[in-house]
Design an enzyme around this catalytic site. Structure first.
Site, mmCIF file in Angstrom:
data_model
loop_
_atom_site.group_PDB
_atom_site.id
_atom_site.type_symbol
_atom_site.label_atom_id
_atom_site.label_comp_id
_atom_site.label_asym_id
_atom_site.label_seq_id
_atom_site.Cartn_x
_atom_site.Cartn_y
_atom_site.Cartn_z
ATOM 1 C CD GLN A 132 32.477 28.755 41.025
ATOM 2 O OE1 GLN A 132 32.720 29.448 42.005
ATOM 3 N NE2 GLN A 132 31.957 29.260 39.923
ATOM 4 C CB THR A 139 41.115 25.801 37.669
ATOM 5 O OG1 THR A 139 41.871 26.991 37.933
ATOM 6 C CG2 THR A 139 41.296 24.850 38.827
ATOM 7 C CB CYS A 140 39.496 28.576 33.537
ATOM 8 S SG CYS A 140 38.343 28.967 34.823
ATOM 9 C CG ASN A 141 40.920 31.967 37.131
ATOM 10 O OD1 ASN A 141 41.002 32.544 36.052
ATOM 11 N ND2 ASN A 141 39.886 32.062 37.924
ATOM 12 N NE ARG A 142 44.428 28.777 41.375
ATOM 13 C CZ ARG A 142 45.118 29.789 41.889
ATOM 14 N NH1 ARG A 142 46.410 29.665 42.102
ATOM 15 N NH2 ARG A 142 44.513 30.909 42.204
ATOM 16 C CG MET A 152 22.978 42.249 35.223
ATOM 17 S SD MET A 152 23.377 43.842 35.882
ATOM 18 C CE MET A 152 24.896 44.215 35.070
#
Lengths: 277, 428
Positions: B113, B48-51, B190
């Protein structure tokens, strides 16, 4: 032994009410389906047993048993439990149960402490109107008790949102608009019943005492209650009294109901005084 | 043979490295089956984008095999890669996998997610025939642990971003949002994000009000909304249930007297005002009006901060669940180690029994009933003899003594040492 059966069943019902109250409160902390099912089933059981106890008393007394404070309180708490079960069936908001069931339990307990054996009916009360008058008035008043609870929950939730402090209650309590909507619907059910209760009471009074209205304290306070609720509904439809204001007035209205129901019986003498302790 | 984890995540490596190592689904299907062998018997890959992580069942040396394989595939030097890597073994590895699936190792604690990504990665590895009984069990237990964590704790319960917090509040005021109209006054990243989230949550209609009407039209097109000019601001306030303000105005665009007038016209229908602008667009006194709920950016940040703290508290409960489930999995693993031994023992005993039966019965002429009686007697003798042995083996497997016991049992019953290969063959 047989004339005790209603008392025993009533005590059993109170036991179930107690368990249901605990489970509904637990549901706030542990919102699992099992807790919810347990709470609803227990309350339903209590409601059925209570109903049987009430019917047994009626059969033994030979008339609709709402002629003493005990019987009235008992009938009232039974209707409240039934009314709440209908509410849960329709809206599926078991969180409200945590607020209704303690109220119901307190009423049932009060009833238990002032219980007395069924007495023969005074001749003045012997009429089919008794049943109609009592049932319609009590249904109306039970609806107002539910409206009171929903209003209290509304104010709690409103306070959380206004204060911008989102505690655990905030996440568990239903949305404001939904509470407001439910409150309105309950009032539209309760109000016609109260109206009917007052009208049938007047007709019956004419039949029994020869006068439709004698400004007996109970009659006066019923009228005041009726005016408060008529005011709430009117304000809502014309001036948009909703939300917080509607909730506050519903709470005041329930105060009037309680006073009509208990205060008048206990404090003020009058024609309805047979339902004193 | 054990469960291993080798990989890197957002805590141990910079995004440049993670980008470089990101593994495409096609790569898993085409290249990774080549990795399987004696050292890496079963494998699953999660990217994934984090791991980027690999979970495998095999020998310790499998770690190096995977590292050099990935280095070659991605053109990275293994010395560089090793700086960012972590390796876990056994129970630690299981705990890690369960934590990842339960979103306890995520950048945003409890974000949902990862569950979907984990599921997809599992399915992909299965499709590529990389997994086997051990990794399958590991992955499906990880998913069931994740579900347990989600239902038993409040880890994913409340919003941890300002725009989601706004949606959550709107839902607590209005219930279902499908009858709500929302107005976006002004523009800004925002504010637009909040409007988008509200739209996703199912609001009926979105209005966009801007000082310059062209900008309103443009933004409305982008958001699927209705443009309005700033002259129609009051109308927007009348029609809307949720109003997000984010203008560049230096003074308040809405004050208490104006709000009171509008509330009267609205018949006191509740209104939720979200003031994201700095300097603020709405006079804080507006909050005093009945049925008006005004939140400015600081209020929302405070809500988010509180939710974050709550998630951290819930994470403690979640960690306990993960550890408990990991322990269960590890003891399952240990009992699996002796399965081949038990099977071999049983087969051996059964073979002897059948052979002896055949020998004896061929000499006798017995009725069906008598045959059955002898059959039953022989199996009960075998079972009664084996029972203490099997329960001894099982009992010791849980305490991890299999390595010591297996050779003794094998020798005692003269079992052949073939279980490893058989295990391999069964899978293929």
């Amino acid at each position: 032994m047989w004339n005790k059966v209603d008392d025993i069943l009533f005590l059993v019902a109170i036991g179930f009410y107690l368990v249901a109250t605990v489970l509904y409160m637990l549901y706030i902390f542990v919102p699992s389906d099992n807790v919810k099912k347990g709470a609803t089933t227990t309350l339903l059981t209590a409601f059925v047993i209570h109903g049987i106890s009430f019917a047994a008393r009626g059969v033994m007394a030979g008339h609709f048993p709402v002629t003493s404070l005990f019987e009235s309180l008992s009938f009232y708490s039974w209707l409240l439990a039934g009314g709440y079960l209908l509410l849960e069936l329709k809206y599926n908001l078991p969180v409200l149960g945590a607020f209704v069931s303690p109220l119901n339990l307190v009423m049932a307990l009060c009833a238990f402490f002032v219980r007395q054996p069924a007495a023969p009916l005074p001749p003045a009360l012997k009429s089919g109107w008794l049943t109609i008058h009592a049932v319609t008035s009590f249904i109306g008043e039970a609806a107002f008790a539910l409206s009171f609870v929903v209003s209290v929950v509304y104010l709690l939730q409103e306070r959380q949102i206004k204060k911008k402090k989102m505690g655990m209650l905030f996440r568990r309590l239903p949305p404001l608009n939904k509470l407001d909507d439910i409150n309105y619907k309950i009032l539209t059910v309760g109000f016609p019943f109260l109206t009917l209760g007052i009208i049938t009471g007047a007709v019956w009074a004419n039949y029994a005492w020869g006068s439709y209205w004698s400004w007996d304290p109970k009659e006066t306070w019923s009228l005041i209650t009726w005016l408060v609720y008529a005011g709430i509904l009117h304000g809502r439809l014309t001036a948009g009294w909703r939300g917080r204001r509607a909730a506050i007035f519903s709470i005041i209205g329930f105060g009037c109901v309680l006073f009509t129901f208990l205060g008048v019986n206990l404090l003020l003498p009058g024609l309805h005084s047979y339902s004193r302790m | 043979m054990d469960i291993f984890v080798v990989g890197l995540n957002h805590k141990t490596s910079p995004v440049e490295i993670r980008e470089k190592l990101a593994i495409q689904p096609e790569e898993i299907e085409t290249y990774f089956p080549n990795l399987l062998g004696a050292k890496v018997r079963e494998l699953a890959a999660l990217s994934t984008c984090n791991r980027v992580e690999f979970y495998f069942w095999g020998e310790e040396d499998g770690v190096d095999e995977i590292v050099s394989f990935v280095c070659e595939l991605k053109g990275v030097s293994s010395d560089e890669l090793k700086k960012y890597l972590y390796v876990y073994k056994g129970e630690e590895a299981v705990v890690h996998v369960f934590r990842v699936a339960s979103s306890l190792d995520s950048m945003v604690l409890g974000e949902p997610q990862i569950v979907g990504q984990f599921k997809d990665a599992f399915e992909l590895s299965q499709k590529a025939n990389l997994t086997g009984p051990f990794i399958n069990q590991l992955m499906s237990k990880a998913l069931s642990t994740s579900k347990k964590v989600r239902t038993r704790t409040g880890i994913g319960e409340s919003a941890v971003s300002v725009s989601y917090a706004a949606v959550e509040l709107a839902e607590k005021i209005f219930g279902e949002l499908n009858k709500c109209v929302c107005a976006l006054i002004g523009a800004g990243e925002m504010a637009e994000l909040a409007a988008r989230h509200l739209k996703d949550a199912g609001i009926k209609k979105l209005l966009v009000v801007n000082r310059t009407f062209e900008r309103a039209v443009e933004l409305a097109k982008e958001l699927g909304a209705y443009p309005m000019s700033f002259d129609e601001f009051d109308d927007a306030l009348l029609e809307s249930d949720i109003v997000i303000t984010s203008t560049a105005s230096q003074s308040f665009i809405l004050d208490k007297p104006k709000m009171e007038k509008i509330m009267k016209k609205r018949k006191h229908r509740p209104i939720f005002l979200i003031d994201i602008a700095v300097p603020r667009d709405i006079d804080p006194q507006v909050d005093e009006v009945e049925n008006v709920y005004l939140y400015n950016i600081d209020d929302l940040e405070a809500v988010v901060e509180e939710n974050r703290r709550r998630r951290e508290k819930e994470a403690v409960k979640a960690e306990a669940i993960v550890r408990e489930e990991a322990k269960k999995f590890v003891s399952w693993l240990k009992t699996q180690e002796v399965v081949p031994l038990i099977v071999a023992l049983r087969e051996r005993a059964e073979a002897i029994r059948q052979a002896e039966l055949k020998k004896t019965l061929s000499k006798l002429n017995l009725s069906d009933k008598e045959l059955k009686a002898i059959e039953a007697m022989s199996s009960s003798i075998v079972n009664k003899l084996l029972h203490p042995v099997l329960s001894y083996v099982k009992k010791n497997s849980v305490s991890g003594d299999t390595k010591r016991i297996a050779p003794i049992i094998k020798e005692m019953f003269s079992l052949e040492d073939k279980d490893e290969d058989k295990d391999r063959n069964q899978r293929k």
